[in-house]
Design a protein around this motif. Structure first.
Motif, short mmCIF file in Angstrom:
data_model
loop_
_atom_site.label_atom_id
_atom_site.label_comp_id
_atom_site.label_asym_id
_atom_site.label_seq_id
_atom_site.Cartn_x
_atom_site.Cartn_y
_atom_site.Cartn_z
N GLY A 206 9.22 17.91 -39.53
CA GLY A 206 9.87 17.55 -38.26
C GLY A 206 8.85 17.53 -37.14
N TYR A 207 9.34 17.23 -35.95
CA TYR A 207 8.46 17.27 -34.79
C TYR A 207 8.37 18.71 -34.32
CZ TYR A 207 8.39 12.26 -35.00
OH TYR A 207 8.18 10.99 -35.44
N ALA B 15 4.85 20.43 -40.61
CA ALA B 15 5.36 20.60 -41.97
C ALA B 15 4.88 21.93 -42.52
CB ALA B 15 4.89 19.45 -42.87
N VAL B 16 5.55 22.38 -43.56
CA VAL B 16 5.17 23.63 -44.21
C VAL B 16 5.46 23.52 -45.70
CG1 VAL B 16 7.39 24.76 -43.71
CG2 VAL B 16 5.37 26.15 -44.16
N ARG C 157 -4.69 21.31 -39.00
CA ARG C 157 -3.38 21.39 -39.63
C ARG C 157 -2.97 22.85 -39.77
NH1 ARG C 157 -0.36 23.12 -43.08
NH2 ARG C 157 -2.04 24.42 -43.85
N THR C 158 -1.72 23.13 -39.50
CA THR C 158 -1.20 24.48 -39.67
C THR C 158 0.25 24.38 -40.12
OG1 THR C 158 -1.07 26.68 -38.68
CG2 THR C 158 -0.44 24.83 -37.27
N SER C 159 0.75 25.44 -40.69
CA SER C 159 2.14 25.44 -41.15
C SER C 159 3.08 25.53 -39.95
CB SER C 159 2.37 26.63 -42.09
OG SER C 159 1.59 26.48 -43.25
N ILE C 160 4.02 24.60 -39.89
CA ILE C 160 5.00 24.54 -38.81
C ILE C 160 6.38 24.80 -39.40
CG2 ILE C 160 6.05 23.08 -37.02
CD1 ILE C 160 3.11 23.75 -36.43
N ARG C 161 7.05 25.81 -38.85
CA ARG C 161 8.36 26.22 -39.36
C ARG C 161 9.49 26.03 -38.35
NH1 ARG C 161 4.40 29.46 -41.27
NH2 ARG C 161 4.40 29.91 -43.50
N SER C 162 9.16 25.47 -37.18
CA SER C 162 10.15 25.30 -36.13
C SER C 162 10.04 23.86 -35.62
CB SER C 162 9.86 26.30 -35.00
OG SER C 162 10.83 26.23 -34.02
N TYR C 163 11.20 23.18 -35.52
CA TYR C 163 11.20 21.74 -35.23
C TYR C 163 12.10 21.41 -34.04
CZ TYR C 163 9.64 22.40 -39.97
OH TYR C 163 8.99 22.88 -41.07
N GLU C 164 11.75 20.34 -33.35
CA GLU C 164 12.56 19.84 -32.24
C GLU C 164 13.92 19.42 -32.78
OE1 GLU C 164 12.08 19.67 -29.00
OE2 GLU C 164 10.06 20.52 -29.06
N ALA D 130 -1.18 15.92 -54.15
CA ALA D 130 -0.29 14.99 -53.45
C ALA D 130 0.38 15.68 -52.26
CB ALA D 130 0.75 14.44 -54.43
N THR D 131 0.79 16.93 -52.46
CA THR D 131 1.45 17.68 -51.40
C THR D 131 0.49 17.93 -50.24
OG1 THR D 131 2.93 18.72 -52.99
CG2 THR D 131 2.70 19.80 -50.85
N GLU D 132 -0.75 18.29 -50.54
CA GLU D 132 -1.73 18.52 -49.47
C GLU D 132 -1.98 17.24 -48.69
OE1 GLU D 132 -4.48 20.61 -47.02
OE2 GLU D 132 -2.73 21.16 -48.21
N ASN D 133 -2.09 16.11 -49.38
CA ASN D 133 -2.24 14.84 -48.67
C ASN D 133 -1.08 14.61 -47.71
OD1 ASN D 133 -4.60 14.20 -50.01
ND2 ASN D 133 -3.83 12.30 -50.91
N MET D 134 0.12 14.91 -48.18
CA MET D 134 1.32 14.73 -47.37
C MET D 134 1.28 15.63 -46.13
SD MET D 134 5.30 14.75 -48.63
CE MET D 134 4.94 16.03 -49.80
N LEU D 135 0.87 16.89 -46.30
CA LEU D 135 0.79 17.82 -45.18
C LEU D 135 -0.22 17.35 -44.13
CD1 LEU D 135 0.84 21.17 -47.16
CD2 LEU D 135 2.64 20.35 -45.64
N ILE D 136 -1.37 16.87 -44.58
CA ILE D 136 -2.40 16.40 -43.64
C ILE D 136 -1.91 15.13 -42.94
CG2 ILE D 136 -4.73 15.46 -43.45
CD1 ILE D 136 -5.47 17.38 -45.81
#
Length: 194
Positions: free
Chosen positions: A172-173, A138-139, A31-38, A123-129
């Motif tokens: 996002g994707y 997600a970020v 998992r990594t922080s994603i800041r750019s989406y399709e 809860a947020t970490e669960n959502m990110l994973i």
């Protein structure tokens, strides 16, 4: 990959992950922080529900579950929040965001009140994973404890006094291929004493 675990006699044994545990560990490790989406690739309501179910599966102090979530899936709502959050400009390109909040009406009373922060963080970490496991990016963008950000989000989203936004998670994707960072650091580990 072999993992160490302790049995009831406090002796260490090697554990080989099953296929399902390997998939779960892979989701955590990659998992990594994603800041750019399709662009123009919406996230379905069914997928949003999976993300929220994952979030609500988190542990919470005394099982209070003091969380609440605001789902933003319109361009107007996402752009409006991007205007007031300096580190969440990626909202202008995201098809979805989830605002993870603490509900003070559900929080522990007294000295344990601030456990809501840990609960909503889990809860947020669960959502990110879960997002990563589903092929989404997600970020975590912080809101609380910055009081200006808290006020701005509360005002934009019309939140009642008992709700405190902890963070905004654009989803996002992924556009492009982001590689996770290896954050393993044995120097941060201490056994039995500091």
């Amino acid at each position: 990959m072999a993992l160490s675990s302790c049995n009831n006699n406090n002796t260490t044994t090697e554990t080989t992950p099953t296929d399902s545990s390997s998939a779960m560990l892979d989701a955590i490790f990659t998992r990594t922080s994603i800041r750019s989406y399709e662009p123009d690739h919406a996230v379905s309501r069914d997928t949003v529900e999976i993300l929220l179910r994952a979030a609500m599966s988190a542990p919470s102090a005394v099982n209070k579950q003091p969380w609440a979530f605001v789902v933003l899936d319109t361009r107007e709502a996402l752009d409006s929040l991007a205007e007031v959050l300096p580190y969440a400009k990626m909202l202008t390109h995201a098809p979805l965001a989830i605002v993870a909040c603490g509900d003070m009406n559900k929080a522990i009373e007294g000295e344990g009140r601030d456990f809501w922060i840990q609960d909503v963080s889990a809860a947020t970490e669960n959502m990110l994973i879960a997002a990563h496991a589903l092929g989404l990016g997600a970020v975590w963008t912080g809101v609380y404890p910055d009081l200006e950000r808290v006020k701005a989000v509360k005002e934009r989203l019309g939140m009642p006094d008992n709700i405190i936004p902890l963070c905004v998670v654009p989803v996002g994707y992924p556009a492009g291929n982001q590689q996770p960072k290896d954050k393993w650091n044995p120097e941060a580990i201490h056994y039995n004493l500091w």
